[in-house]
Design a protein around this motif. Structure first.
Motif, short mmCIF file in Angstrom:
data_model
loop_
_atom_site.label_atom_id
_atom_site.label_comp_id
_atom_site.label_asym_id
_atom_site.label_seq_id
_atom_site.Cartn_x
_atom_site.Cartn_y
_atom_site.Cartn_z
N TYR A 156 16.59 17.27 86.63
CA TYR A 156 17.00 18.67 86.65
C TYR A 156 17.83 18.94 85.41
O TYR A 156 19.02 18.67 85.37
CB TYR A 156 17.83 18.98 87.90
N MET A 157 17.21 19.52 84.38
CA MET A 157 17.90 19.72 83.12
C MET A 157 19.03 20.73 83.26
O MET A 157 20.01 20.70 82.52
CB MET A 157 16.88 20.19 82.07
N CYS A 158 18.90 21.67 84.23
CA CYS A 158 19.91 22.71 84.37
C CYS A 158 21.15 22.20 85.13
O CYS A 158 22.17 22.87 85.17
CB CYS A 158 19.34 23.94 85.07
N SER A 159 21.05 21.01 85.72
CA SER A 159 22.19 20.49 86.47
C SER A 159 23.29 20.07 85.49
O SER A 159 23.08 19.97 84.29
CB SER A 159 21.75 19.28 87.29
N GLU A 160 24.45 19.84 86.08
CA GLU A 160 25.60 19.40 85.27
C GLU A 160 25.22 18.18 84.41
O GLU A 160 25.47 18.15 83.21
CB GLU A 160 26.72 19.01 86.25
N ALA A 161 24.57 17.21 85.07
CA ALA A 161 24.21 15.96 84.37
C ALA A 161 23.18 16.24 83.27
O ALA A 161 23.27 15.69 82.17
CB ALA A 161 23.67 14.95 85.37
N GLY A 162 22.22 17.10 83.58
CA GLY A 162 21.19 17.45 82.60
C GLY A 162 21.80 18.11 81.38
O GLY A 162 21.45 17.81 80.24
N GLN A 163 22.73 19.02 81.65
CA GLN A 163 23.38 19.72 80.53
C GLN A 163 24.20 18.76 79.69
O GLN A 163 24.24 18.90 78.46
CB GLN A 163 24.25 20.86 81.07
N SER A 164 24.87 17.80 80.33
CA SER A 164 25.64 16.80 79.56
C SER A 164 24.72 16.00 78.68
O SER A 164 25.05 15.65 77.54
CB SER A 164 26.36 15.82 80.48
N LEU A 165 23.53 15.71 79.21
CA LEU A 165 22.54 14.97 78.44
C LEU A 165 22.25 15.70 77.13
O LEU A 165 22.20 15.11 76.06
CB LEU A 165 21.28 14.86 79.30
N ILE A 166 22.06 17.02 77.26
CA ILE A 166 21.77 17.83 76.06
C ILE A 166 22.96 17.80 75.11
O ILE A 166 22.82 17.57 73.91
CB ILE A 166 21.41 19.27 76.47
#
Lengths: 666, 324
Positions: free
Chosen positions: A42-52
């Protein structure tokens, strides 16, 4: 050369179920300029956003491509993510591999191939992206409510309550709308006037609310936070500020044979009139179609007897121009015309009436002072047949103007009519022909069952085929009872038709003025049916009441308050961030031909004579276009009209679009 | 006609109304006419010509000329005045700097058609009602006009000027039934394949000399997209033979709604491609979809393609019409 990061989202199984996300991330790794490519659940999740964010920092990314859902959904989310990692938010592009790919494909191989192509197009675009800085525009702290029915009234009161100025434009001489014509309201059976008129008075007395009655919106320009609206105040030939509403003129007026629209033409009014006793504003209006003085200069009686000197036969329509930050549409509904429904004999017999007419016949302020009497002979009806779904739930190609949707309110008000009739006149037989009885809502089904079970209303599942007026004044109703599987013939005294409701005719031209979208039934469409139900897709335009779809009063009022809350949320802001994706003109290319200004729906383009250096140390004065970035909405109409290609859109330049197309066709 | 024009031009130069005159002058051959600007009575006496070979539309030259110092006299035929008005509408010509003498026109001769009749050594042309008299180094030849008129003149849309300051010769009428769309109708009635073949045949002749663009009054951009390195299509070699054809299709789109159907594109095409048919198709479509519209009748206001009304057809009309 950009350093691009690609982030492919699984969206759970929404994308990953049909698209091989690993293969997409792997394939896009090989694209020019891509230095990092990965996938995540889930790119929109907190973790996904941190990844970006981490990738931006770690790999010094200058551009980001997120392969995920529609940009309408999460473009703003990912732009914020990039911004917080120090990247210009407009260096982010979304490749929509959900709505435009995984959701519409079944074959994994093909969908994966398409997802790669969509990603490739977004990468090609990012290569040409440039950082954009958004400007700001001020918000006019005033709202306009179009329509003064219960929806408009509630919205206006709530906005005023929050401390903002609000104007109501109502085309009729009084605010109040359809609810003023109703008698009792379901499911609590409190009287409509008792609960509505205090709100009308509140509107009139509230310092923050200005009522433009007998007025219409003439034109709308501008944009969210800064609309400019021309309002036409129709000449009522009475000075609103002088008239005290004493009503003497309406008594003395010799022209008394004007069909009274408030009672749906079932009695008459005078040419100068106050629609009803509780009208707001309570001032008289002269009907120019029937006033002898205005038609042929003979009479002038009202002016003579008016002690306030309020009558002004020379009054003209007046145009007022006002600025607004937000606009709420509350244009309401009307019952459809039943002229084409010959089978119900609506046009042939006075005793076949609509439910709204029935409402007037039972209202104390109605033509019969609240006694239920037949319009034809003034006798008390002993057998009444109610017919449901007249013009509702028709097939889409209905030739009589019937609607494909359910009008939603008819089941409940018919139960109300039937119940009240049985209560007041127990000697009356009441039949209700229905296709389905639909009563979801708080205390609604209980209400209907009370009508059927306690009050002995005969509910018959089936449709009426024909109503035949008889020589003795009775109405022969032929219908079918689907449960008993038999044909019924009922000798009725009165037939009441539950006519479908449709949006007011003024809604369509208004939608054009507002550039707000509508559905095929002319109901305004909401930005999102679940997540943004009271906003139009056009920024700054909000929807209140039945203009958006059939609604009863409780639902209308709650939506009206919701629309008000949304408008207040906008008015609270001092400044709005503008969209930096606006048009700009390359002056060296511009011919000054004015085609762009002609097609600009926002009036954002103007021209100036500018001096240019030409070859051989000469100068030339040329007419060139310039775009006001605060007014431009970035629609791009000018860029496609410009013959020389001088107009271009930031963030969606011709080159970017061509690069995307090239990448797709590669 | 020519003598009256010369006389009047000299008068206007002498009294200072104008300081230049735009007209036509002879080239190497009698039919080899070019537009020219004359600055003195002497120059006019020497080179000015107006005869049945003077088909050139002078309006486009006024974009540059009207921006120069002083006022300019322009002789405009009826069809040229439509181009002039359209350019005024697009703010391309400075009206105050142009003095227009409208000149009557009975249709211009197509030198190619004359030569095709085996006539050579042409030294001049004159005409009366329906015959051209072609002077040659041999004998004078009389030819019926209808045989050698330029295509655009056989379907002349108007002998009435859209704008002028004064007139020489009799003012004519707008011809509502010119039949100029007949060929378009014929193309419309073809199957898609036949039409494709027709256009591929015609457009494949194109040598990209750009004459059509350079002469077209609607193609008046400061910097044409085909010359603009940022457009991505400038000076591009054709990747396929079809891509080359796109030049004409793009050009037709660019002038749609602004083209007055002056016919210069086809007149100058050295390959004789009937380019005007592309433009006429657009004009016919506009007439059918948005109501009769002739570009250049007015010098202000909106055109059907740059205005929107609620009654405008929906884009789906393309499919409906395509299915025909």
């Amino acid at each position: 050369m950009q350093r691009i990061g690609v982030f492919v989202c699984h969206c759970g199984t929404n994308i990953a179920g049909t698209v091989d996300v690993k293969a997409v991330a792997e394939a896009l790794k090989n694209e020019q300029g891509v230095v990092f490519s990965t996938e995540y659940q889930y790119m929109c999740s907190e973790a996904g956003q941190s990844l970006i964010k981490n990738a931006i920092k770690e790999h010094n990314l200058t551009g980001v491509v997120v392969c995920s859902c529609s940009p309408r959904m999460h473009e703003a989310t990912f732009r914020k993510t990039a911004q917080s990692a120090g990247l210009n938010p407009y260096m982010v592009e979304i490749a929509n591999i959900r709505e435009q790919c995984s959701w519409i494909h079944k074959d994994m191989e093909k969908a994966t191939e398409k997802a790669i192509i969509l990603g490739r197009a977004a990468i090609a675009k990012v290569h040409l992206n440039a950082p954009l800085i958004a400007g700001e525009s001020p918000v006019v702290k005033r709202a306009l409510v179009i329509g003064g029915g219960i929806a408009g009234i509630q919205t206006a009161l709530d906005i005023a309550d929050a401390g903002f100025e609000v104007d109501i434009v109502e085309k009729k001489p009084t605010i109040g709308g359809k609810m003023t014509q109703l008698d009792k309201t379901f499911p609590t059976l409190d009287c409509a006037a008792c609960i509505l008129t205090p709100k009308m008075v509140d509107c009139a007395q509230n310092e923050k609310i200005k009522i433009y009655s007998y007025s219409e919106v003439e034109s709308v320009s501008g944009f969210v936070g800064n609309f400019s609206v021309k309002i036409k105040k129709k000449a009522r030939f009475v000075d609103e500020n002088k008239c005290t509403g004493c009503g003497l003129c309406t008594e003395k007026c010799p022209m008394k044979k004007v069909p009274n629209e408030f009672n749906l033409g079932m009695n008459n009014r005078s040419a100068i009139y106050i629609p009803f006793a509780q009208a707001v504003p309570k001032v008289a209006t002269i009907d120019p179609d029937h006033c002898n003085m205005l038609k042929n200069g003979k009479c002038g009686l009202c002016a003579k007897i008016c002690t306030a000197g309020a009558i002004d036969y020379k009054q003209q329509d007046e145009i007022v121009e006002e600025k607004y930050g937000a606009i709420v549409v509350a244009t309401g509904y009307n019952p459809i015309s039943l002229e084409k429904y010959d089978e119900f004999a609506y046009s042939q017999s006075k005793d076949v009436i609509t439910s709204l007419e029935f409402e007037r016949l039972t209202n104390a302020a109605g033509p019969t002072s609240g006694k239920l009497l037949r319009p034809s002979d003034g006798e008390h009806p002993h057998t009444i047949v109610f017919v449901q779904c007249v013009g509702s739930r028709c097939s889409a190609d209905d030739s009589k103007g019937g609607k494909s949707y359910c009008s939603k309110i008819c089941c409940m008000y018919t139960a109300k009519h039937a119940m009240l009739t049985r209560e007041k006149y127990p000697d009356t037989d009441v039949y209700v022909f229905y296709i389905d009885v639909r009563t979801p809502g708080k205390s609604f089904d209980e209400f209907y069952r009370r009508a059927a079970e306690q009050y002995g209303v005969h509910y018959i599942k089936g449709m009426v085929g024909k109503v035949i007026p008889q020589a003795d004044g009775k109405l022969l109703v032929q219908g079918s009872d689907l449960i008993a599987n038999e044909q019924l013939k009922i000798n009725a005294d009165l037939v009441v038709l539950a006519a479908a409701i449709e949006p007011d005719k003024s809604a369509r031209p208004l939608a054009t003025m507002l550039t707000a979208s509508m559905d095929t039934n002319d109901f305004f469409t909401e930005a999102h049916p679940k997540l943004r139900p009271v906003e139009s897709p056009t920024a700054g335009i909000f929807l209140s009441g039945a203009c958006q779809g059939p609604k009863d009063i409780p639902e209308t009022v709650s939506q009206a308050s919701a629309a008000a809350a949304k408008a207040i949320g906008l008015l609270c802001k001092d400044k709005l961030t503008c969209n930096p994706c606006v048009a700009h003109s390359d002056e060296m290319m511009c011919n000054g031909c004015s085609q762009c200004a002609n097609v600009c729906p926002y009036g954002a383009i103007s021209y100036e004579e500018k001096e240019f250096r030409m070859p051989n140390r000469t100068t030339a004065i040329r007419r060139v276009a310039s775009v006001n970035p605060a007014v431009c909405q970035g629609c791009g109409a000018c860029t496609v009209t410009c013959p020389s290609g001088a107009m271009d859109l930031k963030g969606f330049s011709n080159r970017q679009i061509m690069a995307e197309v090239d990448a797709i066709c590669r | 006609m020519q003598s009256r024009m010369i006389e009047r031009a000299k008068q206007l130069l002498a009294d200072g109304t104008v300081n230049r005159v735009i007209g036509w002058k002879k080239g190497e051959f009698a039919y080899d006419i070019t537009p020219a600007v004359f600055e003195s009575a002497e120059e006019i006496d020497k080179d000015f010509v107006y005869d049945d070979f003077c088909g050139h539309n002078l309006s486009k030259y006024l974009i540059k000329e009207s921006r120069k110092e002083g006022k300019l006299l322009a002789f405009l035929k009826p069809c040229d005045t439509y181009s002039f008005n359209q350019l005024i509408k697009e703010h391309r010509i400075i009206r105050e700097n142009v003095y227009i003498i409208g000149i009557a026109c009975d249709g211009k001769a197509d030198a190619e058609k004359i030569k095709a009749k085996g006539i050579s050594g042409i030294t001049g042309i004159s005409s009366d009602d329906d015959t051209f008299t072609v002077k040659t180094i041999y004998d004078d030849e009389k030819i019926s006009k209808s045989e050698v008129l330029e295509e655009r003149c056989t379907v002349c849309k108007s002998r009435k000027h859209a704008v002028y300051d004064e007139l020489i010769g009799d003012e004519g009428e707008v011809n509502e039934n010119s039949g100029r769309f007949d060929m378009v109708t014929k193309l419309e009635n073809m199957t898609a394949d036949e039409r494709y073949t027709f256009w591929r045949n015609e457009l494949s002749k194109c040598i990209r000399c750009n004459a059509c663009r350079n002469v077209c009054p609607a193609c008046s951009c400061e910097n044409c997209v085909f010359d603009n390195p940022n457009s991505g299509i400038a000076q591009k070699s054709a990747a396929t033979s079809f891509e080359e054809n796109m030049f004409h299709i793009i050009r037709a789109f660019h002038v749609a709604g602004r083209c007055t159907d002056c016919g210069e594109c086809s007149r100058v095409c050295p390959q004789n491609i009937p380019l005007h048919l592309l433009n006429r198709k657009f004009i016919k479509d506009i007439n059918e979809l948005y109501g009769e519209y002739q570009a250049g009748v007015e010098d202000e206001g909106r055109t059907p393609l740059t205005s929107y009304t609620k009654d405008d057809c929906e884009p789906s009309i393309v499919n409906e019409r395509g299915c025909k």
